[in-house]
Design a protein around this motif. Structure first.
Motif, PDB file in Angstrom:
ATOM      1  N   SER A   1       4.174   1.364   2.546  1.00  0.00           N
ATOM      2  CA  SER A   1       5.483   1.946   2.230  1.00  0.00           C
ATOM      3  C   SER A   1       5.431   3.449   2.481  1.00  0.00           C
ATOM      4  N   ILE A   2       6.364   3.941   3.290  1.00  0.00           N
ATOM      5  CA  ILE A   2       6.381   5.348   3.683  1.00  0.00           C
ATOM      6  C   ILE A   2       7.620   6.028   3.113  1.00  0.00           C
ATOM      7  N   ASP A   3       7.428   7.089   2.353  1.00  0.00           N
ATOM      8  CA  ASP A   3       8.547   7.899   1.874  1.00  0.00           C
ATOM      9  C   ASP A   3       9.079   8.693   3.065  1.00  0.00           C
ATOM     10  N   THR A   4      10.217   8.244   3.626  1.00  0.00           N
ATOM     11  CA  THR A   4      10.704   8.802   4.889  1.00  0.00           C
ATOM     12  C   THR A   4      11.122  10.267   4.806  1.00  0.00           C
TER      13      THR A   4
ATOM     14  N   LEU B   1       0.828  -1.201   0.000  1.00  0.00           N
ATOM     15  CA  LEU B   1       0.000   0.000   0.000  1.00  0.00           C
ATOM     16  C   LEU B   1       0.868   1.258   0.000  1.00  0.00           C
ATOM     17  N   GLY B   2       0.673   2.088  -1.009  1.00  0.00           N
ATOM     18  CA  GLY B   2       1.436   3.324  -1.106  1.00  0.00           C
ATOM     19  C   GLY B   2       1.168   4.015  -2.423  1.00  0.00           C
ATOM     20  N   ALA B   3       1.415   5.311  -2.467  1.00  0.00           N
ATOM     21  CA  ALA B   3       1.150   6.088  -3.673  1.00  0.00           C
ATOM     22  C   ALA B   3       2.328   6.004  -4.635  1.00  0.00           C
ATOM     23  N   SER B   4       2.240   6.723  -5.729  1.00  0.00           N
ATOM     24  CA  SER B   4       3.291   6.711  -6.754  1.00  0.00           C
ATOM     25  C   SER B   4       4.611   7.221  -6.195  1.00  0.00           C
ATOM     26  N   GLY B   5       5.688   6.542  -6.572  1.00  0.00           N
ATOM     27  CA  GLY B   5       7.019   7.018  -6.224  1.00  0.00           C
ATOM     28  C   GLY B   5       7.448   6.754  -4.803  1.00  0.00           C
ATOM     29  N   VAL B   6       6.645   6.036  -4.016  1.00  0.00           N
ATOM     30  CA  VAL B   6       7.001   5.786  -2.629  1.00  0.00           C
ATOM     31  C   VAL B   6       8.110   4.736  -2.527  1.00  0.00           C
ATOM     32  N   GLY B   7       8.103   3.753  -3.416  1.00  0.00           N
ATOM     33  CA  GLY B   7       9.173   2.767  -3.418  1.00  0.00           C
ATOM     34  C   GLY B   7       8.715   1.356  -3.109  1.00  0.00           C
ATOM     35  N   LYS B   8       7.505   1.001  -3.524  1.00  0.00           N
ATOM     36  CA  LYS B   8       6.962  -0.321  -3.214  1.00  0.00           C
ATOM     37  C   LYS B   8       7.758  -1.433  -3.917  1.00  0.00           C
TER      38      LYS B   8
ATOM     39  N   THR C   1      12.248  11.404  -8.543  1.00  0.00           N
ATOM     40  CA  THR C   1      11.044  12.104  -8.965  1.00  0.00           C
ATOM     41  C   THR C   1       9.840  11.211  -8.772  1.00  0.00           C
ATOM     42  N   GLU C   2       8.676  11.796  -8.764  1.00  0.00           N
ATOM     43  CA  GLU C   2       7.456  11.028  -8.550  1.00  0.00           C
ATOM     44  C   GLU C   2       7.221  10.090  -9.711  1.00  0.00           C
ATOM     45  N   GLY C   3       6.975   8.804  -9.398  1.00  0.00           N
ATOM     46  CA  GLY C   3       6.760   7.799 -10.426  1.00  0.00           C
ATOM     47  C   GLY C   3       5.345   7.827 -10.967  1.00  0.00           C
TER      48      GLY C   3
ATOM     49  N   ASP D   1       0.659  -5.328  -6.167  1.00  0.00           N
ATOM     50  CA  ASP D   1       1.015  -3.932  -6.444  1.00  0.00           C
ATOM     51  C   ASP D   1       0.018  -3.391  -7.463  1.00  0.00           C
ATOM     52  N   TYR D   2       0.112  -2.115  -7.757  1.00  0.00           N
ATOM     53  CA  TYR D   2      -0.870  -1.446  -8.617  1.00  0.00           C
ATOM     54  C   TYR D   2      -0.326  -0.056  -8.912  1.00  0.00           C
ATOM     55  N   PRO D   3      -0.898   0.656  -9.885  1.00  0.00           N
ATOM     56  CA  PRO D   3      -0.492   2.048 -10.101  1.00  0.00           C
ATOM     57  C   PRO D   3      -0.771   2.878  -8.844  1.00  0.00           C
ATOM     58  N   GLY D   4       0.183   3.710  -8.455  1.00  0.00           N
ATOM     59  CA  GLY D   4       0.025   4.494  -7.234  1.00  0.00           C
ATOM     60  C   GLY D   4      -1.186   5.402  -7.236  1.00  0.00           C
ATOM     61  N   SER D   5      -1.682   5.745  -8.408  1.00  0.00           N
ATOM     62  CA  SER D   5      -2.848   6.633  -8.501  1.00  0.00           C
ATOM     63  C   SER D   5      -4.103   5.987  -7.926  1.00  0.00           C
ATOM     64  N   TYR D   6      -4.100   4.666  -7.740  1.00  0.00           N
ATOM     65  CA  TYR D   6      -5.268   3.986  -7.175  1.00  0.00           C
ATOM     66  C   TYR D   6      -5.594   4.479  -5.771  1.00  0.00           C
ATOM     67  N   VAL D   7      -4.587   4.988  -5.060  1.00  0.00           N
ATOM     68  CA  VAL D   7      -4.792   5.452  -3.689  1.00  0.00           C
ATOM     69  C   VAL D   7      -5.620   6.740  -3.651  1.00  0.00           C
ATOM     70  N   LEU D   8      -5.549   7.537  -4.705  1.00  0.00           N
ATOM     71  CA  LEU D   8      -6.126   8.871  -4.695  1.00  0.00           C
ATOM     72  C   LEU D   8      -7.644   8.848  -4.776  1.00  0.00           C
ATOM     73  N   LYS D   9      -8.261   9.838  -4.137  1.00  0.00           N
ATOM     74  CA  LYS D   9      -9.719   9.901  -4.068  1.00  0.00           C
ATOM     75  C   LYS D   9     -10.368  10.166  -5.412  1.00  0.00           C
ATOM     76  N   ASP D  10      -9.631  10.741  -6.352  1.00  0.00           N
ATOM     77  CA  ASP D  10     -10.212  11.018  -7.663  1.00  0.00           C
ATOM     78  C   ASP D  10     -10.119   9.811  -8.597  1.00  0.00           C
ATOM     79  N   ASN D  11      -9.807   8.642  -8.042  1.00  0.00           N
ATOM     80  CA  ASN D  11      -9.753   7.405  -8.816  1.00  0.00           C
ATOM     81  C   ASN D  11     -10.689   6.373  -8.165  1.00  0.00           C
ATOM     82  N   PRO D  12     -12.001   6.518  -8.315  1.00  0.00           N
ATOM     83  CA  PRO D  12     -12.944   5.628  -7.624  1.00  0.00           C
ATOM     84  C   PRO D  12     -12.804   4.160  -8.007  1.00  0.00           C
TER      85      PRO D  12
END
Length: 348
Positions: free
Chosen positions: A135-138, A11-18, A66-68, A105-116
């Motif tokens: 995964s937390i971007d420290t 679980l994590g957004a784009s570019g976090v490093g999953k 950079t953000e993935g 895993d999945y595209p990080g955009s799945y976490v965002l609210k604008d992706n129902p």
């Protein structure tokens, strides 16, 4: 009987490093001498991880993160959730595959609210997953708001504000909402792993690791409060596992090209330093501790066909059980590694 499969959500957004996290676990486990069982990926997973490993091993002395656009290669272009691949590993004894660990895993955009559509997929995934690795971007969670004076005139604008980019990079509110939707009326135990990555800068001493742990408790306090609610806390174990995913790169600075997309810069202390991940195996030790404990819990197995199948594997393969037990007993419990909740669900 089909081979039991344990699903874990990355679980994590784009570019976090999953994916980098999974690659480092895969690479480091192969070097451990103490184990008496195998942890190997299937051919499709190995192909992805080997490519990622080659990229990590060829890193220069300084990189700009950079953000993935997606968690695994090509996922951002996939038509829909039903087409997403998986990272599959098999636990084996004497060349006999006994248990499948599937990391989703999945595209990080799945976490965002604008992706129902993506969020609905994640809710379902969380419900069926035995474990979740957040995964937390420290650096984004810790570093204060200091703009690079060479790239911005606003150096003193919001100086001193801790974790300026935490919300934008780690999306803790969106992740909390996903748990609220998925973790209602839990019928079986879950394991939640908070895994700070890119954390090399912050774990070099016990004192700094202690500060990192304090920061996690602070920044994720709403999520921890939800998980510790008496209505569900007996069924949820929560641990922190700081992972040095490359081992040789340390946070240097960040600068702003686009106000909403900071560029984080990481550098090697020496040009002679090479890819050398650390402590990644301990995440796996905690995950297997959780499964091993479930092996001994009769009541839970009566309610869970999947965990019942896992119990059957351990019962039939006593040497396999002993090998797993020996491996998990050496999990780290210091320097940021800690059980925040549910110790009884992880007892070996």
């Amino acid at each position: 009987m089909a081979m039991p499969e344990i699903v874990t959500t990355m679980l994590g957004a784009s570019g976090v490093g999953k994916t980098t996290l999974l690659t480092s676990i895969y690479e480091q486990f192969s070097k451990i001498q103490e184990v008496n069982f195998e942890f190997k990926p299937d051919s499709a997973t190995e192909e992805i991880l080997q490519k990622n490993l080659q990229d990590l091993q060829s890193m220069g002395d300084e990189i700009i993160a950079t953000e993935g656009t997606g968690g695994i290669a090509g996922t951002s272009a996939v038509a829909g959730p039903e087409s997403l691949p998986e990272f599959a590993f098999y636990l084996s004894k004497t060349e006999r595959q006994l248990l499948k660990l599937s990391f989703r895993d999945y595209p990080g955009s799945y976490v965002l609210k604008d992706n129902p559509v993506g969020r609905e997929y994640l809710k379902g995934l969380l419900k069926k997953s035995a474990a979740v690795i957040i995964s937390i971007d420290t650096p984004a969670m810790i570093e204060p708001h200091k703009l690079d004076p060479l790239n911005s005139k606003n150096w003193d604008l919001l100086e001193g504000r801790s974790g300026r980019w935490h919300d934008a990079k780690n999306h803790p509110e969106e992740i909390l909402d996903l748990f609220k939707a998925a973790y209602t009326r839990l019928k079986e135990p879950k394991l939640v792993i908070l895994a700070p990555v890119k954390c090399e800068t912050y774990v070099q001493t016990s004192e700094s690791a202690k500060k990192l742990l304090g920061c996690i408790k602070d920044k994720y306090s709403p999520l921890l409060k939800f998980l510790s609610d008496p209505s569900r806390s007996n069924n949820i174990a929560v641990v922190t596992t700081p992972i040095q995913t490359v081992g040789c790169l340390f946070f240097s600075r960040y600068f702003i090209e686009d106000f909403n997309k900071p560029q984080f810069v990481f550098k090697k202390n020496s040009s002679m330093d090479t890819y050398n991940p650390k402590d990644n195996d301990h995440l796996l030790r905690y995950l297997l501790s959780f499964l091993l404990k479930r092996h001994n819990d009769q009541q839970i197995y009566k309610r869970s066909p999947i965990l019942s199948a896992v119990r059957g594997v351990f019962q039939q393969e006593s040497m396999f059980e002993q090998a797993i037990k020996q491996f998990v007993k050496t999990r780290k419990t210091t320097d940021g590694f800690t059980i925040l909740q549910g110790n009884e669900l992880l007892e070996v």
